[in-house]
Enzyme design. Sequence first.
Site, PDB file in Angstrom:
ATOM      1  N   GLY A  45       0.848  -1.185   0.000  1.00 34.70           N
ATOM      2  CA  GLY A  45       0.000   0.000   0.000  1.00 34.70           C
ATOM      3  C   GLY A  45       0.882   1.233   0.000  1.00 34.70           C
ATOM      4  N   GLN A  50       3.029   9.938   1.468  1.00 35.19           N
ATOM      5  CA  GLN A  50       4.313   9.230   1.481  1.00 35.19           C
ATOM      6  C   GLN A  50       5.172   9.551   0.260  1.00 35.19           C
ATOM      7  OE1 GLN A  50       2.323   5.223   2.318  1.00 35.19           O
ATOM      8  NE2 GLN A  50       4.200   5.081   3.531  1.00 35.19           N
ATOM      9  N   CYS A  98       5.739  -0.315   7.446  1.00 32.60           N
ATOM     10  CA  CYS A  98       5.348   0.868   6.669  1.00 32.60           C
ATOM     11  C   CYS A  98       6.579   1.387   5.938  1.00 32.60           C
ATOM     12  CB  CYS A  98       4.816   1.939   7.622  1.00 32.60           C
ATOM     13  SG  CYS A  98       4.336   3.463   6.798  1.00 32.60           S
ATOM     14  N   LEU A  99       6.408   1.747   4.677  1.00 32.65           N
ATOM     15  CA  LEU A  99       7.549   2.248   3.893  1.00 32.65           C
ATOM     16  C   LEU A  99       8.131   3.511   4.524  1.00 32.65           C
ATOM     17  CD1 LEU A  99       6.188   1.738   0.259  1.00 32.65           C
ATOM     18  CD2 LEU A  99       7.829   0.299   1.490  1.00 32.65           C
ATOM     19  N   HIS A 140      -4.687   0.908   7.399  1.00 36.66           N
ATOM     20  CA  HIS A 140      -3.328   1.455   7.532  1.00 36.66           C
ATOM     21  C   HIS A 140      -3.134   2.637   6.571  1.00 36.66           C
ATOM     22  CE1 HIS A 140       1.209   0.949   7.979  1.00 36.66           C
ATOM     23  NE2 HIS A 140       1.097   1.752   6.938  1.00 36.66           N
ATOM     24  N   GLU A 141      -3.538   2.456   5.324  1.00 36.86           N
ATOM     25  CA  GLU A 141      -3.348   3.529   4.331  1.00 36.86           C
ATOM     26  C   GLU A 141      -4.245   4.724   4.633  1.00 36.86           C
ATOM     27  OE1 GLU A 141      -0.776   3.389   2.607  1.00 36.86           O
ATOM     28  OE2 GLU A 141      -0.446   1.284   3.083  1.00 36.86           O
ATOM     29  N   HIS A 144      -2.815   7.129   7.026  1.00 36.44           N
ATOM     30  CA  HIS A 144      -1.850   8.092   6.474  1.00 36.44           C
ATOM     31  C   HIS A 144      -2.546   9.387   6.046  1.00 36.44           C
ATOM     32  CE1 HIS A 144       1.979   6.034   6.463  1.00 36.44           C
ATOM     33  NE2 HIS A 144       1.456   4.946   5.913  1.00 36.44           N
TER      34      HIS A 144
HETATM   35 CO    CO Z   1       2.338   3.058   5.874  1.00 36.05          CO
END
Ligand code: CO
Length: 184
Positions: A45, A50, A98-99, A140-141, A144
Amino acid sequence: MVYPIVIYGSPMLRKVSEEITPEYKDLHILISDMFDTMEVSDGVGLAAPQIGKSIRIFVVDATPMAEDDSSLEGFRKVFINPQIIEESGSKWGYTEGCLSLPEIREEVERPSVVKIKYNDEHFNTFEETYNGIKARIIQHEYDHLQGVLFTDRVSPIRKKLLKGKLNNIARGKVKASYKTKIIK
Ligand code: CO
């Protein structure tokens, strides 16, 4: 185009993102760039903040996980201006990464079912209910876009233990297999 990933320590990851209109410039290019960036970074995701854009879009692609879980087959899509209508079901724990938080993995508890309203890339509106891993990725996304990171949702003790790691990321002391960047 592949974007560098904006990591922890960047104030923009803490902002509530803005809705977009169908007139948003070069939206289709942006969406395709988001899929490319997610793929290169091995993410399931990716949310627009991000890649440094404070707008309400995220992409998901769990098809690489479909080998182990056939329910994830074809789960590759974009969510524009999403709104979580309702979360329900019992809470369950799952280890998230998470990235924007390289090398951190923690168990997070979330409700198992999510009902979400969103637009697709043609601005058609959908209202759908997801559960299991799909719900998890969406939650999760979505976080953000609200300025929330999964580390905000771990237990107070785990949070304390994470502090050093988080500070290192914010200072750029971080190893990732993809390009990262801090936007001050
Ligand atoms: Co993330």
